[in-house]
Design a protein around this motif. Sequence first.
Motif, PDB file in Angstrom:
ATOM      1  N   MET A 118       3.426   0.448   4.687  1.00  0.00           N
ATOM      2  CA  MET A 118       2.552   1.613   4.836  1.00  0.00           C
ATOM      3  C   MET A 118       3.225   2.700   5.663  1.00  0.00           C
ATOM      4  SD  MET A 118      -1.163  -0.091   5.509  1.00  0.00           S
ATOM      5  CE  MET A 118      -2.152   1.328   5.154  1.00  0.00           C
ATOM      6  N   VAL A 119       3.859   2.274   6.751  1.00  0.00           N
ATOM      7  CA  VAL A 119       4.498   3.257   7.631  1.00  0.00           C
ATOM      8  C   VAL A 119       5.622   3.986   6.889  1.00  0.00           C
ATOM      9  CG1 VAL A 119       5.858   3.514   9.725  1.00  0.00           C
ATOM     10  CG2 VAL A 119       3.876   2.015   9.720  1.00  0.00           C
ATOM     11  N   VAL A 120       6.427   3.212   6.165  1.00  0.00           N
ATOM     12  CA  VAL A 120       7.555   3.826   5.461  1.00  0.00           C
ATOM     13  C   VAL A 120       7.072   4.777   4.363  1.00  0.00           C
ATOM     14  CG1 VAL A 120       9.450   3.344   3.876  1.00  0.00           C
ATOM     15  CG2 VAL A 120       9.252   2.068   5.982  1.00  0.00           C
TER      16      VAL A 120
ATOM     17  N   ARG B  66       6.223  -7.128   3.946  1.00  0.00           N
ATOM     18  CA  ARG B  66       6.042  -6.451   5.241  1.00  0.00           C
ATOM     19  C   ARG B  66       4.985  -5.364   5.038  1.00  0.00           C
ATOM     20  NH1 ARG B  66      12.061  -4.659   6.408  1.00  0.00           N
ATOM     21  NH2 ARG B  66      11.119  -3.535   8.130  1.00  0.00           N
ATOM     22  N   LEU B  67       3.740  -5.798   4.991  1.00  0.00           N
ATOM     23  CA  LEU B  67       2.658  -4.921   4.571  1.00  0.00           C
ATOM     24  C   LEU B  67       2.542  -3.659   5.432  1.00  0.00           C
ATOM     25  CD1 LEU B  67       0.425  -4.628   2.588  1.00  0.00           C
ATOM     26  CD2 LEU B  67      -1.063  -5.909   4.089  1.00  0.00           C
ATOM     27  N   LEU B  68       2.449  -3.854   6.755  1.00  0.00           N
ATOM     28  CA  LEU B  68       2.241  -2.684   7.612  1.00  0.00           C
ATOM     29  C   LEU B  68       3.464  -1.776   7.606  1.00  0.00           C
ATOM     30  CD1 LEU B  68       0.182  -4.077  10.621  1.00  0.00           C
ATOM     31  CD2 LEU B  68      -0.592  -2.878   8.596  1.00  0.00           C
ATOM     32  N   ASP B  69       4.650  -2.400   7.614  1.00  0.00           N
ATOM     33  CA  ASP B  69       5.869  -1.589   7.542  1.00  0.00           C
ATOM     34  C   ASP B  69       5.896  -0.771   6.258  1.00  0.00           C
ATOM     35  OD1 ASP B  69       6.783  -2.352   9.940  1.00  0.00           O
ATOM     36  OD2 ASP B  69       8.314  -3.736   9.221  1.00  0.00           O
TER      37      ASP B  69
ATOM     38  N   TRP C 235       4.394   6.331   4.274  1.00  0.00           N
ATOM     39  CA  TRP C 235       3.830   7.525   4.907  1.00  0.00           C
ATOM     40  C   TRP C 235       4.940   8.506   5.262  1.00  0.00           C
ATOM     41  CZ3 TRP C 235      -0.351   7.473   9.303  1.00  0.00           C
ATOM     42  CH2 TRP C 235      -1.134   8.627   9.145  1.00  0.00           C
ATOM     43  N   GLY C 236       6.050   7.945   5.776  1.00  0.00           N
ATOM     44  CA  GLY C 236       7.195   8.798   6.072  1.00  0.00           C
ATOM     45  C   GLY C 236       7.682   9.497   4.810  1.00  0.00           C
ATOM     46  N   ILE C 237       7.740   8.728   3.707  1.00  0.00           N
ATOM     47  CA  ILE C 237       8.170   9.306   2.428  1.00  0.00           C
ATOM     48  C   ILE C 237       7.226  10.444   2.034  1.00  0.00           C
ATOM     49  CG2 ILE C 237       8.429   8.822  -0.036  1.00  0.00           C
ATOM     50  CD1 ILE C 237       9.289   5.978   0.768  1.00  0.00           C
TER      51      ILE C 237
ATOM     52  N   LEU D  18       1.319   4.696   0.600  1.00  0.00           N
ATOM     53  CA  LEU D  18       0.683   5.880   1.180  1.00  0.00           C
ATOM     54  C   LEU D  18       1.266   7.169   0.627  1.00  0.00           C
ATOM     55  CD1 LEU D  18       0.000   4.877   4.850  1.00  0.00           C
ATOM     56  CD2 LEU D  18      -1.650   5.732   3.229  1.00  0.00           C
TER      57      LEU D  18
ATOM     58  N   ILE E 174       0.870  -1.173   0.000  1.00  0.00           N
ATOM     59  CA  ILE E 174       0.000   0.000   0.000  1.00  0.00           C
ATOM     60  C   ILE E 174       0.908   1.223   0.000  1.00  0.00           C
ATOM     61  CG2 ILE E 174      -1.517   1.404   1.429  1.00  0.00           C
ATOM     62  CD1 ILE E 174      -3.212  -0.568   0.363  1.00  0.00           C
TER      63      ILE E 174
END
Lengths: 368, 293
Positions: free
Chosen positions: B96-98, B91-94, B100-102, B39, B37
Motif C-alpha cells: 500500500m505504501v509503495v 507484504r500487504l502494508l508495504d 501510494w508513492g507511485i 493505491l 491493495i
Amino acid sequence: MSVDSSDGPLAGLRRPFEGPNTMGNTPGFWLGFAVAVAVLAALPVLFGYYAAEIGAVFLAYALLGVSLAFIWGYCGILSFGQVAFFGVAGYAFGVVAINVPTPAGATLGLLAGVAASTAFAAALGYFMFYGGVRDVYVTIMTLVVALVLYTFMGQTAGGEWAIGDARLGGFNGMSGVPDLAVGIGSTGFEVGIVAHYYVTLGALVATYLGLRALVNSQFGYAMVATREDESRTEMFGYNTTFIKFAVFTLGGAIAGLSGVLFTTQNNYIDPSVFGITAAALPVVWASVGGRTSLIGTVGAALAIQFVDYQLALSGSEWALVIIGSLLVFVVLVMPEGVAPRLRDAIVDYRSSEPTPADTPAGTEEVSD
Amino acid sequence: MAAPELLNLGFEFVEIFAFIVLATVGLAVIFGMMGIINLAHGEFILVGAYATAFAVAAGLPLAVAMAVGVVVTAIFGLVLERLIIRRLYGRLLDSMVVTWGISLVMIQLTRIAFGNTAPGVGIPFGQLPVVDGPVYYLVLAVVAVGVLAGLYALFMWTDFGVRARATMQDEETARSMGVDTDRMYMATFAIGSGLAGLAGALYAPVMTVTPEYGTSFLVESFVAVVVGGASVLVGTVLASGFLGAVNAAVTNLAGTFMGQVAMLVAAIVAIRLLPDGITGLLEDLRERGGESE
C-alpha cells in the motif's frame, strides 16, 4: 550498549526514557540529542524571524509524523488518515478562537482542538477496533475518512456554512484564525512568531520524550507484542482491542496538537490538509525515517519538508515526484527505514572494533 | 411515487451502480487474487483516460480510442508489476505504501508532462427521451454488466481461470501442481490494470480529465472493495448494488452530496458489522448451512 547505561552522572535521569523499544540508549545519543535541540533552539536567533516562521511549520509536521510512527511503528496500526485529526483540530481551533476573540478564546481553542481530534479518533477507533476491523481495512477506512472530510469541507463555501462568526469557506479555507495565546478572560498574552516556534519545539521535544517513556513502559511492551502477534498477546491476558483503541486515540490527540500548532502559525487552514497529497506525507516521513524510530521520523519530516520547501521556492514542480520516488525506493531497498539502518551500521562498526567476543549482546540490546 | 420519478430513481441507481462496478472491478481483481491493495488504482484509471483522450484528439474513433486506453493501461500495469510490484507479494502494508508513492509520482508527472487538462472528449449518443440523462449512461451500465459476465466466464470456464483460482487459494500447492504462479500474478495484475484503464476510458467523455481525475474514483472503489470483501465478483456486485441503492435513494431525496455522504456512512456501518465484507457474511452463512445439513 549495556555497559554505558549504568554509568555517567545522568544515568538516573535517562532511565525512564530508555529501553529495548527505542534506539539511542547511550550517552552519545543523548549528547547528540541535546546538541540537535540546541541547534534547533538557536535557529531563530541565528536566522531571525523568517526562519522561525518557516521552522515552526516543519516542527509541527514532525509532530504529526511522530503521531503516526507511534501508532504504526509500535502498534502496527497503519493510519492513512492521520491528517484527518490534524485538520479537525485545526478547524476546531479556528471556530472557537474566531468566535471568542480574546486570549482566553485562543487558549480555549487549543483545548477544543485537541479535544475534538481526540474525541474523533476515539470514536473512529472504537468503531473500528471494537468492530473487529483489521489490517488493510483499518488503513482504507482512515484514508476514506480523510477523503470524506476533504469533500465535505470543500463544499462549505456558502454563507450557510458558518459556525458563529467563523466561516468554513470551502476550498478558499478559513482565514483570519488568531494566533495562539495564553490567557484568562480578556487578559493574557499572544504567542508571537518566535515564541510560537519555541512552543512548537517544546511540544515536539516533550512529546518525543513522553512517547519514549511510554513505549519503554509495561504498556509499551504490550503495544509491541500486539504488533508482533495479536492473538498470542491476547492469550496472555492482554486486552489487545483496548490497547489498539488507546494507542490510536493518543495518536489522534498528538496529531490534533500538531494541527493546532500548524493552524495558529499560518493563521489559516483549508481542505487541502485532508487531501491525498497531505495524507501521504506522514506515511512518507515515517517510512523513510523508520517507523519504529521516533527520532528517525522527526529527522525525515524535517529533512523532507525542508527540501520540499527549497524546491517550491525555486519554482520546481518536481518535489512530489522526488518525494514519491523516495518513498518507493526506501520501502523496496530498506523496508525498516533510514534510521534503523543507520543504527545497525553504527552498532556493527562499534562492535567490530574492540572486543569481537560479545558482539551479539550489543546488537540485541538496541534493536527492538 | 409517480412513474417518472420512479424512472428517474431507477436511472440514478443504474448510473451509480455502473460507476461503482467499473471503478472497483480492476482494484477488486488485484486485491482478491493477489492480496495487493493498489493505491495507485486511481492513477491507472488516469492513464486509461489520458490515452483515450489523446487517441481521440489524434483522430481515432471513440471506440478505438477507448481500446487504446485499455491496452496502454494494461501494458503500463505489466511493466510496473515486473519492475516494482512483484517484490511486494506477501507484504500487504508495504504494497500500500509503495503504490501510494507511485500514485503521488504519477499525478505530478502527468501535471508536468500534460498540463492541467487533457483534450476534451464529447459524449456520444445524445439525450434520453424520458429521464434526464444521456443515453451514454445506459451504455456504461451495459458495459459494466458485460465486464462482470466476462470476468465470470474467464475465471470459471477457462483454463486460465482454473489456474488463477488455484493460485489464489493455495499458492504452494498450485505451484507444486505445475502452475506458473509468477506468471499468473503478472497476468492478473495486467488484467486488473486493463480494467482500471477501461474505467478511465469509459468516463473520459463524461468527466473532465485532469491530473486529479483518478482521485474521483478512489473513494467509491476502495469503499466497495472493503464492503465487498475478498471474493472478487460476488463482492463487487453486491457491494456496488448496496452502495448504489443507498446513494441513489438519498441523492433523490437530498442531492448529490448527501447521497455520497450517505453511501460512505452506510459503508462504515457495513464494515463495522461485517469486518470481512459481504462475502465474509456469505461464507459464514454457507458454513452454518453446511453444518445443519
